[in-house]
Write a protein that holds these residues in place. Structure first.
Motif, PDB file in Angstrom:
ATOM      1  N   VAL A 146     -56.669  15.656 -59.000  1.00 43.96           N
ATOM      2  CA  VAL A 146     -55.892  14.418 -58.975  1.00 43.96           C
ATOM      3  C   VAL A 146     -54.581  14.689 -58.242  1.00 43.96           C
ATOM      4  O   VAL A 146     -53.849  15.626 -58.592  1.00 43.96           O
ATOM      5  N   VAL A 147     -54.290  13.880 -57.236  1.00 41.23           N
ATOM      6  CA  VAL A 147     -53.038  14.007 -56.494  1.00 41.23           C
ATOM      7  C   VAL A 147     -52.220  12.737 -56.686  1.00 41.23           C
ATOM      8  O   VAL A 147     -52.779  11.653 -56.837  1.00 41.23           O
ATOM      9  N   PRO A 148     -50.895  12.851 -56.694  1.00 38.74           N
ATOM     10  CA  PRO A 148     -50.062  11.660 -56.954  1.00 38.74           C
ATOM     11  C   PRO A 148     -50.205  10.568 -55.901  1.00 38.74           C
ATOM     12  O   PRO A 148     -50.255   9.383 -56.234  1.00 38.74           O
ATOM     13  N   ASN A 149     -50.242  10.964 -54.631  1.00 40.17           N
ATOM     14  CA  ASN A 149     -50.347   9.981 -53.551  1.00 40.17           C
ATOM     15  C   ASN A 149     -51.205  10.556 -52.434  1.00 40.17           C
ATOM     16  O   ASN A 149     -51.660  11.702 -52.503  1.00 40.17           O
ATOM     17  N   ASP A 150     -51.425   9.747 -51.429  1.00 44.10           N
ATOM     18  CA  ASP A 150     -52.341  10.136 -50.352  1.00 44.10           C
ATOM     19  C   ASP A 150     -51.799  11.323 -49.570  1.00 44.10           C
ATOM     20  O   ASP A 150     -50.593  11.616 -49.596  1.00 44.10           O
ATOM     21  N   PHE A 151     -52.660  11.996 -48.833  1.00 40.29           N
ATOM     22  CA  PHE A 151     -52.274  13.174 -48.056  1.00 40.29           C
ATOM     23  C   PHE A 151     -52.774  13.025 -46.624  1.00 40.29           C
ATOM     24  O   PHE A 151     -53.634  12.193 -46.329  1.00 40.29           O
ATOM     25  N   PRO A 152     -52.231  13.817 -45.692  1.00 43.41           N
ATOM     26  CA  PRO A 152     -52.533  13.638 -44.264  1.00 43.41           C
ATOM     27  C   PRO A 152     -54.018  13.788 -43.925  1.00 43.41           C
ATOM     28  O   PRO A 152     -54.742  14.577 -44.544  1.00 43.41           O
ATOM     29  N   LYS A 153     -54.423  13.050 -42.913  1.00 45.43           N
ATOM     30  CA  LYS A 153     -55.816  13.099 -42.460  1.00 45.43           C
ATOM     31  C   LYS A 153     -56.211  14.497 -42.002  1.00 45.43           C
ATOM     32  O   LYS A 153     -57.376  14.888 -42.130  1.00 45.43           O
ATOM     33  N   PHE A 154     -55.251  15.257 -41.465  1.00 52.18           N
ATOM     34  CA  PHE A 154     -55.609  16.577 -40.935  1.00 52.18           C
ATOM     35  C   PHE A 154     -55.940  17.588 -42.033  1.00 52.18           C
ATOM     36  O   PHE A 154     -56.305  18.730 -41.732  1.00 52.18           O
ATOM     37  N   LEU A 155     -55.824  17.183 -43.296  1.00 53.54           N
ATOM     38  CA  LEU A 155     -56.251  18.043 -44.402  1.00 53.54           C
ATOM     39  C   LEU A 155     -57.542  17.558 -45.037  1.00 53.54           C
ATOM     40  O   LEU A 155     -58.087  18.220 -45.916  1.00 53.54           O
ATOM     41  N   LYS A 156     -58.044  16.417 -44.600  1.00 57.29           N
ATOM     42  CA  LYS A 156     -59.210  15.822 -45.253  1.00 57.29           C
ATOM     43  C   LYS A 156     -60.540  16.376 -44.753  1.00 57.29           C
ATOM     44  O   LYS A 156     -61.594  15.957 -45.229  1.00 57.29           O
ATOM     45  N   TRP A 157     -60.484  17.336 -43.832  1.00 58.98           N
ATOM     46  CA  TRP A 157     -61.718  17.992 -43.382  1.00 58.98           C
ATOM     47  C   TRP A 157     -62.192  19.031 -44.404  1.00 58.98           C
ATOM     48  O   TRP A 157     -63.360  19.426 -44.396  1.00 58.98           O
ATOM     49  N   MET A 158     -61.294  19.483 -45.277  1.00 63.46           N
ATOM     50  CA  MET A 158     -61.662  20.542 -46.220  1.00 63.46           C
ATOM     51  C   MET A 158     -62.767  20.077 -47.167  1.00 63.46           C
ATOM     52  O   MET A 158     -62.835  18.900 -47.520  1.00 63.46           O
ATOM     53  N   PRO A 159     -63.635  20.981 -47.581  1.00 64.52           N
ATOM     54  CA  PRO A 159     -64.779  20.627 -48.424  1.00 64.52           C
ATOM     55  C   PRO A 159     -64.377  19.858 -49.681  1.00 64.52           C
ATOM     56  O   PRO A 159     -63.589  20.333 -50.484  1.00 64.52           O
ATOM     57  N   GLU A 160     -64.904  18.649 -49.818  1.00 65.73           N
ATOM     58  CA  GLU A 160     -64.693  17.756 -50.962  1.00 65.73           C
ATOM     59  C   GLU A 160     -63.277  17.196 -51.057  1.00 65.73           C
ATOM     60  O   GLU A 160     -62.900  16.616 -52.090  1.00 65.73           O
ATOM     61  N   VAL A 176     -65.001  26.633 -70.107  1.00 63.03           N
ATOM     62  CA  VAL A 176     -66.381  26.482 -70.578  1.00 63.03           C
ATOM     63  C   VAL A 176     -66.868  25.076 -70.218  1.00 63.03           C
ATOM     64  O   VAL A 176     -66.068  24.150 -70.062  1.00 63.03           O
ATOM     65  N   PRO A 177     -68.185  24.905 -70.064  1.00 63.46           N
ATOM     66  CA  PRO A 177     -68.721  23.617 -69.594  1.00 63.46           C
ATOM     67  C   PRO A 177     -68.339  22.415 -70.440  1.00 63.46           C
ATOM     68  O   PRO A 177     -68.208  21.305 -69.922  1.00 63.46           O
ATOM     69  N   GLU A 178     -68.148  22.612 -71.741  1.00 59.62           N
ATOM     70  CA  GLU A 178     -67.854  21.455 -72.591  1.00 59.62           C
ATOM     71  C   GLU A 178     -66.415  20.956 -72.445  1.00 59.62           C
ATOM     72  O   GLU A 178     -66.074  19.859 -72.920  1.00 59.62           O
ATOM     73  N   ASN A 179     -65.547  21.745 -71.814  1.00 59.16           N
ATOM     74  CA  ASN A 179     -64.160  21.322 -71.620  1.00 59.16           C
ATOM     75  C   ASN A 179     -63.985  20.558 -70.309  1.00 59.16           C
ATOM     76  O   ASN A 179     -64.542  20.937 -69.275  1.00 59.16           O
ATOM     77  N   LYS A 180     -63.205  19.486 -70.366  1.00 65.71           N
ATOM     78  CA  LYS A 180     -62.893  18.713 -69.159  1.00 65.71           C
ATOM     79  C   LYS A 180     -61.691  19.347 -68.468  1.00 65.71           C
ATOM     80  O   LYS A 180     -60.620  19.483 -69.067  1.00 65.71           O
ATOM     81  N   ILE A 181     -61.897  19.718 -67.201  1.00 58.76           N
ATOM     82  CA  ILE A 181     -60.877  20.449 -66.449  1.00 58.76           C
ATOM     83  C   ILE A 181     -60.321  19.564 -65.341  1.00 58.76           C
ATOM     84  O   ILE A 181     -61.074  18.938 -64.591  1.00 58.76           O
ATOM     85  N   VAL A 182     -59.013  19.522 -65.239  1.00 57.05           N
ATOM     86  CA  VAL A 182     -58.331  18.727 -64.222  1.00 57.05           C
ATOM     87  C   VAL A 182     -57.375  19.628 -63.455  1.00 57.05           C
ATOM     88  O   VAL A 182     -56.767  20.543 -64.027  1.00 57.05           O
ATOM     89  N   ILE A 183     -57.245  19.359 -62.171  1.00 52.36           N
ATOM     90  CA  ILE A 183     -56.330  20.098 -61.302  1.00 52.36           C
ATOM     91  C   ILE A 183     -55.332  19.108 -60.717  1.00 52.36           C
ATOM     92  O   ILE A 183     -55.719  18.102 -60.112  1.00 52.36           O
ATOM     93  N   LEU A 184     -54.040  19.378 -60.916  1.00 49.95           N
ATOM     94  CA  LEU A 184     -52.973  18.519 -60.391  1.00 49.95           C
ATOM     95  C   LEU A 184     -52.133  19.267 -59.374  1.00 49.95           C
ATOM     96  O   LEU A 184     -51.951  20.486 -59.479  1.00 49.95           O
ATOM     97  N   THR A 185     -51.605  18.541 -58.409  1.00 51.23           N
ATOM     98  CA  THR A 185     -50.662  19.130 -57.470  1.00 51.23           C
ATOM     99  C   THR A 185     -49.564  18.123 -57.178  1.00 51.23           C
ATOM    100  O   THR A 185     -49.570  17.003 -57.696  1.00 51.23           O
ATOM    101  N   HIS A 186     -48.616  18.508 -56.327  1.00 49.27           N
ATOM    102  CA  HIS A 186     -47.372  17.755 -56.198  1.00 49.27           C
ATOM    103  C   HIS A 186     -47.452  16.510 -55.310  1.00 49.27           C
ATOM    104  O   HIS A 186     -48.422  16.296 -54.585  1.00 49.27           O
ATOM    105  N   TYR A 187     -46.404  15.709 -55.397  1.00 45.56           N
ATOM    106  CA  TYR A 187     -46.250  14.497 -54.596  1.00 45.56           C
ATOM    107  C   TYR A 187     -46.175  14.871 -53.120  1.00 45.56           C
ATOM    108  O   TYR A 187     -45.632  15.899 -52.755  1.00 45.56           O
ATOM    109  N   ASN A 188     -46.730  14.023 -52.274  1.00 42.55           N
ATOM    110  CA  ASN A 188     -46.836  14.311 -50.834  1.00 42.55           C
ATOM    111  C   ASN A 188     -47.500  15.679 -50.615  1.00 42.55           C
ATOM    112  O   ASN A 188     -46.879  16.611 -50.074  1.00 42.55           O
ATOM    113  N   PRO A 189     -48.746  15.821 -51.021  1.00 37.27           N
ATOM    114  CA  PRO A 189     -49.416  17.133 -50.940  1.00 37.27           C
ATOM    115  C   PRO A 189     -49.495  17.667 -49.515  1.00 37.27           C
ATOM    116  O   PRO A 189     -49.779  16.933 -48.573  1.00 37.27           O
ATOM    117  N   ASP A 190     -49.217  18.959 -49.376  1.00 40.89           N
ATOM    118  CA  ASP A 190     -49.305  19.628 -48.084  1.00 40.89           C
ATOM    119  C   ASP A 190     -50.534  20.532 -48.056  1.00 40.89           C
ATOM    120  O   ASP A 190     -51.389  20.479 -48.943  1.00 40.89           O
TER     121      ASP A 190
END
Length: 334
Positions: free
Chosen positions: A53-67, A15-29
């Motif tokens: 929120v991701v633990p650390n940076d991820f490869p440039k070849f994935l940074k084309w994805m929307p947002e 629901v809109p009043e809840n703050k939602i966060v999405i986490l994924t693993h270290y060295n995201p693929d």
């Protein structure tokens, strides 16, 4: 999949009043980033906002994805990441089975008051408030699609969602060639294409992005692949000095282990790489058929993953790690 009552409970949390966060693993693929962004865009289509929120940076070849560039990178923005996790009402945990897989974010996750929802395809998941775990499914992105279906929201799948989910399925199935790729996977991919995912554009954006450093490193390891154990096991490696010499960038070694597995007769490939900054060896395992690298990695190299794809680490030197590996595959009769 979540039970009908769990889906109802989850829906009441979204629901809109809840703050939602999405986490994924270290060295995201690709699957980690694709599933996180695919879910974010799905929630957006429902009129909800979510932070990835991701633990650390991820490869440039994935940074084309929307947002993708809006992801909060924990190693760069620790306080921002901590505050987001600490203040969350709902946290989706994607493509990892334990808080230990997300570095320092794991400590913050365990202390957070939020309801925690796991969607993951790795073996032996730990306890969360809601768990959707299926080790047969080849990619968490496919599980996100199933989740959207179960929420009766398939009509909300748009171009942004389709592009992200297609990318994760494509990368985690090795271009749809791994054994876990099913008829259902292909049907979902067909649906994603109909929703706007362009296979040629996605493939080019993700895989046709070689850097000079990557090609130099690839040439180096291809020139010294070692095949052992009666031709059944391929060994590849890179040293820290070599990574530094050729200007290694994050993601440059993605997929290198698969070249070993492509050799005729090879059933298992192992890629060993000295960490650029710390004194340990990062290991990638791939296999064919019933050769279980998940159990092998868990048993000998403090790792795990899937039957045919796993990771591990060693605190020994690179030469000693490789020798230990060779002795273990002899013991296991691989």
């Amino acid at each position: 999949m979540f039970t009908p009552s769990e889906l109802l409970d989850i829906n009441q949390l979204l629901v809109p009043e809840n703050k939602i966060v999405i986490l994924t693993h270290y060295n995201p693929d690709g699957d980690a980033i694709g599933s996180s962004l695919g879910l974010k865009h799905y929630l957006k289509a429902k009129g909800l906002e979510a932070e990835v929120v991701v633990p650390n940076d991820f490869p440039k070849f994935l940074k084309w994805m929307p947002e993708a560039k809006k992801n909060i990178i924990g190693e760069y923005k620790r306080k921002v990441a901590f505050d987001i996790i600490n203040e969350a009402d709902v946290i989706f945990c994607l493509d990892f089975n334990s808080p230990s897989r997300i570095g320092i974010l794991g400590d913050w996750l365990m202390r957070a008051k939020a309801k925690k929802i796991l969607i993951d395809h790795h073996q032996q998941p730990e306890d969360f408030d809601f768990v959707y775990s299926d080790t047969i499914i080849p990619a968490t992105c496919q599980m996100i699609y199933h989740f959207i279906e179960a929420m009766d929201d398939e009509k909300l799948v748009n171009k942004e969602i389709a592009e992200c989910l297609y990318t994760g399925i494509m990368t985690d199935t090795g271009g749809f060639r791994f054994r876990s790729t099913s008829a259902t996977t292909h049907r979902i991919v067909a649906n994603l294409i109909e929703k706007g995912a362009d296979p040629s554009v996605i493939t080019s954006s993700t895989w046709d992005t070689n850097t000079v450093s990557r090609l130099h490193l690839l040439a180096l390891i291809l020139g010294r692949i070692e095949v052992v154990n009666d031709g059944k096991v391929a060994v590849l490696y890179l040293t820290r000095k070599e990574l530094q010499e050729y200007g290694f960038q994050k993601g440059d070694t993605e997929g290198f282990v698969n070249y070993g597995l492509s050799i005729v007769g090879v059933k298992m490939a192992a890629f060993f790489m000295e960490d650029l900054y710390e004194d340990f060896i990062k290991i990638s395992f791939r296999s064919k058929d019933d050769v279980d690298v998940n159990q092998f990695s868990r048993k000998y190299f403090s790792g795990g993953g899937h039957i045919n794809a796993a990771g591990g680490k060693s605190m020994e030197s690179l030469p000693d790690t490789i020798e230990t590996f060779k002795s273990r595959i002899t013991e296991e009769d691989l």
